[in-house]
Scaffold this motif. Sequence first.
Motif, mmCIF file in Angstrom:
data_model
loop_
_atom_site.group_PDB
_atom_site.id
_atom_site.type_symbol
_atom_site.label_atom_id
_atom_site.label_comp_id
_atom_site.label_asym_id
_atom_site.label_seq_id
_atom_site.Cartn_x
_atom_site.Cartn_y
_atom_site.Cartn_z
ATOM 1 N N GLN A 183 43.844 -2.302 83.739
ATOM 2 C CA GLN A 183 45.123 -1.600 83.679
ATOM 3 C C GLN A 183 44.897 -0.108 83.888
ATOM 4 O O GLN A 183 43.904 0.454 83.400
ATOM 5 C CB GLN A 183 45.800 -1.835 82.320
ATOM 6 N N GLY B 246 48.155 -8.803 76.719
ATOM 7 C CA GLY B 246 47.140 -8.128 77.517
ATOM 8 C C GLY B 246 46.274 -9.105 78.291
ATOM 9 O O GLY B 246 46.769 -10.124 78.784
ATOM 10 N N GLU C 51 43.752 -5.004 75.217
ATOM 11 C CA GLU C 51 45.146 -4.949 74.785
ATOM 12 C C GLU C 51 45.950 -4.109 75.775
ATOM 13 O O GLU C 51 45.452 -3.104 76.304
ATOM 14 C CB GLU C 51 45.228 -4.342 73.382
ATOM 15 N N ARG C 52 47.168 -4.554 76.023
ATOM 16 C CA ARG C 52 48.089 -3.815 76.885
ATOM 17 C C ARG C 52 48.217 -2.365 76.413
ATOM 18 O O ARG C 52 48.377 -2.106 75.217
ATOM 19 C CB ARG C 52 49.446 -4.529 76.825
ATOM 20 N N PRO D 8 49.156 -4.241 83.118
ATOM 21 C CA PRO D 8 47.847 -4.884 83.250
ATOM 22 C C PRO D 8 47.899 -5.852 84.427
ATOM 23 O O PRO D 8 48.922 -6.521 84.623
ATOM 24 C CB PRO D 8 47.684 -5.673 81.942
#
Lengths: 251, 251
Positions: free
Chosen positions: A122, A12, A202-203, A128
């Motif tokens: 994102q 991420g 975080e992704r 992202p």
Amino acid sequence: MTYCVGMAIDKGLVLMSDTRTNSGVDNISVFKKMHSWSTPGDRIITVMTAGNLATTQAVISQLEERTKAPEDRQNSLMELPTMFQVAVETGKLLRETITQTQQDNGTRGKGRFTASIILAGQIKGMQPRLFMIYPEGNFIEASFDTPFFQIGETKYGRPIILRGYDRTMSFEDAVKLLMVSFDSTLKANLSVGLPLDLMVIERDGFEATHEKRIEQTDPYFSAISDSWSEALRNAFHSLPDYSFYQASKTT
Amino acid sequence: MTYCVGMAIDKGLVLMSDTRTNSGVDNISVFKKMHSWSTPGDRIITVMTAGNLATTQAVISQLEERTKAPEDRQNSLMELPTMFQVAVETGKLLRETITQTQQDNGTRGKGRFTASIILAGQIKGMQPRLFMIYPEGNFIEASFDTPFFQIGETKYGRPIILRGYDRTMSFEDAVKLLMVSFDSTLKANLSVGLPLDLMVIERDGFEATHEKRIEQTDPYFSAISDSWSEALRNAFHSLPDYSFYQASKTT
């Protein structure tokens, strides 16, 4: 001055900024340089700013206003379909704000009031993304070859990121790397100062996974700062020794 | 750009400079930026230059001319009684050269043609001394608190010197430290380039104890460059790990 870093890793995005602003060394203040908007489950957009404080606050306020009343406003960060378009709009706002203030000040305004921005975030269904936006309103995007951006006082803290960065690193390691980079910068430039703002995205999380203000008294930052000196010295002593004799042989 | 460092340690003086000059990235050349004069047993004087190449070459040529015909010339580096007076004369030459070129170019010359100098050396009966000379001709001297000077692209290579410097270090360690500092700078700024010039001046030696040009193929420099990446990574991993949980507790 300022120091902000935005870093893209596989997991991420990791962002860190200082909070010191100064107008001369005898006039320093703490201002937040990291601003974030999110709709959990749909999108998160975070912006870090460097440059003229009046300019960056004007840009942030306008972005903020647009998000507060999205039904009335076009181009709200929360409505735009892609991060690319968010970058376009933010760049436009930045350029217009700078140009307007410069024009208002005639020849005295020439070349002043500039600022730059790191934009990260994102939007659902997409990757992202990480951008650096120039005062001219145009921008570049992080890539596999250049996976991080720095703005402000970028030089002192750059060598360690160049050496320590690894796309597959954990968030914990990424935070550690940024702390070392900031510590080197803080030690060398008085106009970059604690506290620091940290955000981990975080992704596919679409919100801040972890957010923290790192104060003067932060025990982890102090531990890093102390042990980095020691670790660097050890690293240095682990290098092969220079020899005057060998050196002359190779001449 | 340029990168030069002069460092005073208990054992003497250690100097390193790069050799790249550029006028645009498409016009780079190799020019020596370190120049030295010595009368073994009496004195050694070494100068490193950064800035406009025509300016620095003019200054060096004039210093050189004075040493070649000292009987005809006042203020030869080889006749002046103290390093302080050498600094005064060098500063005066530097200021006059810059001012003259600026005046010759009228308004187009304003703010251009500047340069700065690191001056190091020792004259018999006195201590080794290290000075930084500004374009204005005035200068500062290294002290216990600030025992090294950098000119040119100073930022990338500064953190490691700040952490690694130790007054009591050996010449070998000092050379190693400068190699690491130059390696970080070379990696970050294209306008600083190999080969490097190295000079070690032992206290009361009154000549260059060790002098070396470090070429692209230098095995020691390559070894440092390679192992420093590895050593830094190890140093980094030896640091305490960041923990999201602890971090939230301390917030």
